[in-house]
Design a protein around this motif. Sequence first.
Motif, PDB file in Angstrom:
ATOM      1  N   PRO A 307     -79.480  19.116   6.526  1.00 50.05           N
ATOM      2  CA  PRO A 307     -80.183  19.223   7.812  1.00 50.05           C
ATOM      3  C   PRO A 307     -80.773  17.927   8.336  1.00 50.05           C
ATOM      4  N   GLU A 308     -80.732  16.854   7.560  1.00 57.74           N
ATOM      5  CA  GLU A 308     -81.214  15.579   8.085  1.00 57.74           C
ATOM      6  C   GLU A 308     -80.204  14.939   9.038  1.00 57.74           C
ATOM      7  N   TYR A 309     -78.995  15.482   9.086  1.00 60.11           N
ATOM      8  CA  TYR A 309     -77.961  14.943   9.966  1.00 60.11           C
ATOM      9  C   TYR A 309     -77.792  15.819  11.205  1.00 60.11           C
ATOM     10  N   PHE A 310     -77.573  15.167  12.347  1.00 59.03           N
ATOM     11  CA  PHE A 310     -77.169  15.886  13.550  1.00 59.03           C
ATOM     12  C   PHE A 310     -76.036  15.114  14.210  1.00 59.03           C
ATOM     13  N   ALA A 311     -75.240  15.827  14.985  1.00 57.85           N
ATOM     14  CA  ALA A 311     -74.065  15.226  15.615  1.00 57.85           C
ATOM     15  C   ALA A 311     -74.054  15.545  17.102  1.00 57.85           C
ATOM     16  N   ILE A 312     -73.474  14.625  17.871  1.00 62.98           N
ATOM     17  CA  ILE A 312     -73.356  14.766  19.324  1.00 62.98           C
ATOM     18  C   ILE A 312     -71.937  14.372  19.717  1.00 62.98           C
ATOM     19  N   SER A 313     -71.340  15.156  20.591  1.00 66.81           N
ATOM     20  CA  SER A 313     -69.990  14.850  21.059  1.00 66.81           C
ATOM     21  C   SER A 313     -70.044  14.120  22.387  1.00 66.81           C
ATOM     22  N   SER A 314     -68.990  13.366  22.653  1.00 64.98           N
ATOM     23  CA  SER A 314     -68.844  12.715  23.952  1.00 64.98           C
ATOM     24  C   SER A 314     -68.249  13.708  24.942  1.00 64.98           C
ATOM     25  N   SER A 315     -68.792  13.718  26.152  1.00 64.98           N
ATOM     26  CA  SER A 315     -68.297  14.653  27.165  1.00 64.98           C
ATOM     27  C   SER A 315     -67.378  13.989  28.181  1.00 64.98           C
ATOM     28  N   SER A 316     -67.178  12.683  28.061  1.00 66.04           N
ATOM     29  CA  SER A 316     -66.417  11.952  29.070  1.00 66.04           C
ATOM     30  C   SER A 316     -65.045  11.548  28.545  1.00 66.04           C
ATOM     31  N   PRO A 317     -63.967  11.881  29.269  1.00 67.70           N
ATOM     32  CA  PRO A 317     -62.632  11.414  28.863  1.00 67.70           C
ATOM     33  C   PRO A 317     -62.503   9.895  28.907  1.00 67.70           C
ATOM     34  N   ALA A 318     -63.394   9.223  29.645  1.00 71.22           N
ATOM     35  CA  ALA A 318     -63.326   7.762  29.743  1.00 71.22           C
ATOM     36  C   ALA A 318     -63.568   7.092  28.399  1.00 71.22           C
ATOM     37  N   HIS A 319     -64.288   7.770  27.514  1.00 70.06           N
ATOM     38  CA  HIS A 319     -64.584   7.204  26.194  1.00 70.06           C
ATOM     39  C   HIS A 319     -63.523   7.593  25.173  1.00 70.06           C
ATOM     40  N   GLY A 320     -62.766   8.637  25.457  1.00 74.29           N
ATOM     41  CA  GLY A 320     -61.889   9.209  24.452  1.00 74.29           C
ATOM     42  C   GLY A 320     -62.642  10.248  23.648  1.00 74.29           C
ATOM     43  N   ALA A 321     -61.944  10.950  22.774  1.00 70.54           N
ATOM     44  CA  ALA A 321     -62.566  11.994  21.957  1.00 70.54           C
ATOM     45  C   ALA A 321     -63.301  11.348  20.786  1.00 70.54           C
ATOM     46  N   ALA A 322     -64.610  11.603  20.696  1.00 73.40           N
ATOM     47  CA  ALA A 322     -65.409  11.000  19.628  1.00 73.40           C
ATOM     48  C   ALA A 322     -66.647  11.839  19.373  1.00 73.40           C
ATOM     49  N   ILE A 323     -67.161  11.734  18.154  1.00 75.57           N
ATOM     50  CA  ILE A 323     -68.408  12.390  17.761  1.00 75.57           C
ATOM     51  C   ILE A 323     -69.273  11.362  17.048  1.00 75.57           C
ATOM     52  N   ASN A 324     -70.544  11.292  17.440  1.00 71.29           N
ATOM     53  CA  ASN A 324     -71.517  10.436  16.770  1.00 71.29           C
ATOM     54  C   ASN A 324     -72.368  11.271  15.826  1.00 71.29           C
ATOM     55  N   VAL A 325     -72.536  10.784  14.602  1.00 69.24           N
ATOM     56  CA  VAL A 325     -73.390  11.444  13.613  1.00 69.24           C
ATOM     57  C   VAL A 325     -74.630  10.588  13.402  1.00 69.24           C
ATOM     58  N   HIS A 326     -75.810  11.190  13.608  1.00 74.90           N
ATOM     59  CA  HIS A 326     -77.093  10.506  13.475  1.00 74.90           C
ATOM     60  C   HIS A 326     -77.849  11.044  12.265  1.00 74.90           C
TER      61      HIS A 326
END
Length: 378
Positions: A307-326
């Motif tokens: 639970p110390e990790y959270f993730a956010i997805s990119s919503s813009s096709p300009a960036h390409g498909a990606a997920i950031n893990v914090h």
Amino acid sequence: MDSSMDVRYKHGTDIHVVRACYEEAGADLLAIAGVDTVEILLITPTSSMHIASFNVGTRVTALTWSPRVASPTASRDWSIEVVAAAENYKLYLLTKSAEHEEHVFEFGGGINGHHGKINDMTFCGGRGEESMRYLATVSDDKTLMVWDLNPPTTGPKPTDSDDSLMEDIIIEFPQPTAYVMTFPHPLTSVNSHPTSSTELLVADCRGSIFIKDWRADPDASEQNPWHTSSTVELVEPYALASTVTGTSKRWSGSVSWRRDSFDIIGAAYGSGFALWDLSDLRGAKPSVSGTSFPEGNGQFRWSPTSPEYFAISSSSPAHGAAINVHHAGYTNASPVQFPLGPRPLYVRSFDFLACPGIPRIAAAVGRDLIIFYIGVLP
């Protein structure tokens, strides 16, 4: 990302929604929605196995798992129960078990249901006997609805003298009933916490987050019905400012409770994310905030197993498909980014799996479901 550790599942159509089962007995189950079907997959460390398919007949906009679930790996008497929301504003209860084939039960349409896109939903009965009875849904129509999936039946009960006639009477399953709460703006996200059977976490498109006691008296305040049962109202100031000034490009907002702590809430709005600690509120503003994808964030998810990790997805096709893990303890540090596809692909939906061990994420990119570890295997 090491592609050798990926599990990939090719769907026949674009995948619109991904939802993992967080129940211990179903931690290796995953639901995905294509154009008009919902598929249930059993996920292993190296593969995915298709175990059920439900034909809904229209595009699904949200999915959630019922606590009434057991994976084939957990029980010989396994069972699946998922609710799907569709673009026709209807809801579908999807069930399958070791003894029964797929069954689809439709409810929620017409004048008694939503009149806008259903963006999110969650079961909200806590951990007790009512855990699978109540379902919360939120919509663009500015309403939160809590559905009683097992409403009490009305009418006289048959007497002993009527027993001989019962075989000729068709008893219909009662349609679920809904308790409706209205808000001033379209709603984008709803979340429940496993330790509570009364509170719901609700986000609107303008940066306001409400903790609602949905069992409270609805007549407590006739003047401000959307404030009637708000225990806490939080504000993401940058998102609120962008909507007021008109710089927000679209309705957005994804909020989630950290499963190991009722006090910790996370949300993604626009290009930023925010964390609140309810035990140390600072005028409803977040205790931590930062930027994940400057082009725009998609969904926010906490890991249920780490639970110390959270993730956010990119919503813009300009960036390409990606997920950031914090990491929640190091929010000032740069996130670990997992690129999943080139432009113009983007992550339509994703979720953390609840399997024990190194956290894994399942992401929908076009017609591909990509499942990957966020760490290194020992």
